[in-house]
Design an enzyme around this catalytic site. Structure first.
Site, PDB file in Angstrom:
ATOM      1  CD  GLN A 225      -5.565 -32.651  12.577  1.00  0.00           C
ATOM      2  OE1 GLN A 225      -4.823 -32.600  13.792  1.00  0.00           O
ATOM      3  NE2 GLN A 225      -5.189 -33.174  11.570  1.00  0.00           N
TER       4      GLN A 225
ATOM      5  CG  ASP B 106      -1.686 -27.358   6.338  1.00  0.00           C
ATOM      6  OD1 ASP B 106      -0.284 -28.821   6.406  1.00  0.00           O
ATOM      7  OD2 ASP B 106      -2.860 -27.516   5.918  1.00  0.00           O
TER       8      ASP B 106
ATOM      9  N   GLY C 264       3.942 -25.625   8.882  1.00  0.00           N
ATOM     10  CA  GLY C 264       6.034 -26.218   9.014  1.00  0.00           C
ATOM     11  C   GLY C 264       6.251 -26.813   9.869  1.00  0.00           C
ATOM     12  CE  LYS C 265       1.530 -29.149  12.932  1.00  0.00           C
ATOM     13  NZ  LYS C 265       1.032 -28.089  11.744  1.00  0.00           N
ATOM     14  N   GLY C 266       6.618 -29.785  10.062  1.00  0.00           N
ATOM     15  CA  GLY C 266       7.637 -30.735  10.075  1.00  0.00           C
ATOM     16  C   GLY C 266       8.896 -30.984  10.119  1.00  0.00           C
TER      17      GLY C 266
ATOM     18  CB  ALA D 212      -2.471 -33.981   9.921  1.00  0.00           C
ATOM     19  N   GLY D 213      -0.623 -33.589   7.026  1.00  0.00           N
ATOM     20  CA  GLY D 213       0.435 -34.604   6.634  1.00  0.00           C
ATOM     21  C   GLY D 213       1.367 -33.088   6.890  1.00  0.00           C
ATOM     22  CG  HIS D 214       3.411 -32.795   9.830  1.00  0.00           C
ATOM     23  ND1 HIS D 214       3.742 -33.229  10.772  1.00  0.00           N
ATOM     24  CD2 HIS D 214       1.853 -32.217   9.617  1.00  0.00           C
ATOM     25  CE1 HIS D 214       2.753 -32.559  11.770  1.00  0.00           C
ATOM     26  NE2 HIS D 214       2.156 -32.082  11.119  1.00  0.00           N
TER      27      HIS D 214
ATOM     28  NE  ARG E 246     -16.552 -45.595  25.521  1.00  0.00           N
ATOM     29  CZ  ARG E 246     -17.417 -45.638  26.599  1.00  0.00           C
ATOM     30  NH1 ARG E 246     -17.431 -46.095  27.896  1.00  0.00           N
ATOM     31  NH2 ARG E 246     -18.705 -45.061  25.795  1.00  0.00           N
TER      32      ARG E 246
HETATM   33  P1  IMP Z   1     -10.863 -33.414   9.395  1.00  0.00           P
HETATM   34  O1  IMP Z   1      -9.897 -33.883  10.438  1.00  0.00           O
HETATM   35  O2  IMP Z   1     -10.126 -34.625   8.201  1.00  0.00           O
HETATM   36  O3  IMP Z   1     -12.250 -34.546   9.344  1.00  0.00           O
HETATM   37  O4  IMP Z   1     -10.817 -32.511   8.833  1.00  0.00           O
HETATM   38  C1  IMP Z   1     -11.119 -31.188   9.654  1.00  0.00           C
HETATM   39  C2  IMP Z   1     -11.152 -29.775   8.909  1.00  0.00           C
HETATM   40  O5  IMP Z   1      -9.483 -29.599   9.615  1.00  0.00           O
HETATM   41  C3  IMP Z   1     -10.863 -29.917   7.418  1.00  0.00           C
HETATM   42  O6  IMP Z   1     -10.808 -28.064   7.571  1.00  0.00           O
HETATM   43  C4  IMP Z   1      -9.370 -29.670   7.161  1.00  0.00           C
HETATM   44  O7  IMP Z   1      -9.124 -29.023   6.066  1.00  0.00           O
HETATM   45  C5  IMP Z   1      -8.500 -29.087   8.557  1.00  0.00           C
HETATM   46  N1  IMP Z   1      -7.706 -30.193   8.500  1.00  0.00           N
HETATM   47  C6  IMP Z   1      -7.191 -31.368   9.260  1.00  0.00           C
HETATM   48  N2  IMP Z   1      -6.279 -31.918   9.520  1.00  0.00           N
HETATM   49  C7  IMP Z   1      -5.176 -30.836   8.929  1.00  0.00           C
HETATM   50  C8  IMP Z   1      -4.439 -30.712   8.853  1.00  0.00           C
HETATM   51  O8  IMP Z   1      -3.072 -31.525   8.854  1.00  0.00           O
HETATM   52  N3  IMP Z   1      -3.563 -29.549   7.886  1.00  0.00           N
HETATM   53  C9  IMP Z   1      -4.933 -28.193   7.722  1.00  0.00           C
HETATM   54  N4  IMP Z   1      -5.802 -28.476   7.898  1.00  0.00           N
HETATM   55  C10 IMP Z   1      -6.297 -30.002   8.405  1.00  0.00           C
HETATM   56 MG    MG Z   2       0.266 -30.485   6.679  1.00  0.00          MG
END
Ligand code: IMP
Ligand code: MG
Length: 336
Positions: free
Chosen positions: A172, A11, A13-15, A38-40, A134
């Site tokens: 991430q 988060d 701001g890569k997007g 991961a949301g961008h 696998r």
């Molecule tokens: P998981 O990868 O969804 O199992 O989450 C594991 C940890 O990584 C948690 O603390 C999530 O909040 C964090 N996390 C996973 N993806 C993101 C992301 O895109 N941005 C921020 N934190 C993330």
């Molecule tokens: Mg994000």
């Protein structure tokens, strides 16, 4: 080839940075690594896009969009995004990209360890575990994906051979890395530059820029240590309130952390830096598009970042819109 890496906990701001570069740098290809947890976010033409599969480089209509073998998609999320963005015909998925299925989401639900670390519970870790064992089904096994399938490593390497430009958008952040992060409070992949390249299928010698993105303050969603964490009241007072783009959870917040930033520079072999949300520290910086348009204190802070991290700060994001950027790359002799 430019690789965009998150310097903190995601988060950063890569997007926004990927969208800006796809347009300003006329990249031929944009590869988005990582998975649907991961949301961008990118704000373009007055619209806010929250992307979970496709690169924010989609904003450039001549950029072709790739999903590499090391990433994980989910059919419904991918197909919905393709339609929403209208990118059918220029988005491609590798034959070996992993596919998350409902069983993976179900398996994570209620898992005590994943709940305890604050996982997004999107099925990503369960699918990765199946891949290691696998038994994960790959994109080539799904008829719905037939029209999208290509060999991404060959596509990328041949494009580079022809002298074309490739943008690789990591997901991430460095300290969520399975290997280099705050284990067990981490995600299920190596989020650093090397892990990103491995997911794509291209080696380190072809990289021109490792651009590490830091936000002007640190945020973290989920559990795990966060040095200097601020109280909710203090976060509100400073105007630093944020919510997760996938889960909607309130993000935890701390001031910019030089110690973490130095380590991120090291772990990623960063060659240059982008700073986002500078306007959160210096309101007068909002919307600036030139170095001289930044308040003096903001310029001094950026110079402190450069001297402590020993890398040029080539991009400074000053607002949500994709055009709100101070681009110093040319002045600093960095070709992005
Ligand atoms: P998981 O990868 O969804 O199992 O989450 C594991 C940890 O990584 C948690 O603390 C999530 O909040 C964090 N996390 C996973 N993806 C993101 C992301 O895109 N941005 C921020 N934190 C993330
Ligand atoms: Mg994000």
């Amino acid at each position: 080839m430019t690789v965009i890496v998150g310097g903190f906990f995601g988060d950063e701001g890569k997007g926004k940075v990927a969208g800006y570069l796809a347009l300003s740098g006329s990249y031929n290809y944009a590869v988005r690594t990582g998975a649907i947890n991961a949301g961008h976010t990118v704000v373009f033409n007055g619209k806010t896009y929250r992307l979970r599969v496709v690169s924010a480089g989609f904003v450039n209509k001549s950029t072709r969009l790739l999903i590499p073998p090391g990433s994980l998609i989910k059919l419904d999320v991918f197909l919905r995004e393709v339609e929403e963005l209208g990118v059918r015909g220029r988005v491609y998925v590798d034959y070996n990209t992993g596919v998350i299925e409902d069983v993976h989401v179900a398996r994570e639900r209620g898992d005590p360890v994943l709940v305890a670390i604050g996982s997004t519970l999107q099925g990503v870790g369960a699918a990765m575990a199946d891949r290691v064992l696998r038994r994960l089904r790959l994109a080539r096994g799904f008829a719905e994906l037939g029209e999208f399938l290509v060999d991404v490593p060959s596509t990328v390497n041949e494009a580079l051979e022809r002298g074309e430009k490739v943008l690789v958008e990591g997901a991430q952040g460095t300290f969520l890395s399975l290997y280099h992060g705050t284990y067990p409070y981490v995600t299920s992949r190596d989020t650093t530059a090397s892990g990103i390249l491995s997911e794509v299928g291209v080696g380190p010698k072809l990289v021109d820029n490792v651009l590490v993105v830091f936000k002007a303050y640190v945020t973290r969603v989920g559990e795990g240590s966060l040095e200097g964490e601020l109280s909710v009241e203090e976060i509100e007072r400073r105007g630093w309130v944020e919510r997760g783009s996938v889960t909607g959870r309130l993000r935890r917040v701390a001031p910019f952390n030089f110690k973490l930033a130095e380590r991120a520079v090291m772990l990623n072999s960063a060659t240059c830096i982008a700073i986002t949300k500078i306007d959160a520290l210096f309101p007068g910086a909002r919307g600036a598009r030139s170095w001289s348009g930044l308040p003096r204190e903001a310029r001094e802070w950026i110079e402190e970042v450069e001297s402590r991290l020993k890398r040029p700060v080539v991009l400074i994001s000053t607002g949500e819109r994709i055009e709100d950027v101070v681009d110093r790359s040319r002045d600093l002799g960095v070709e992005l």
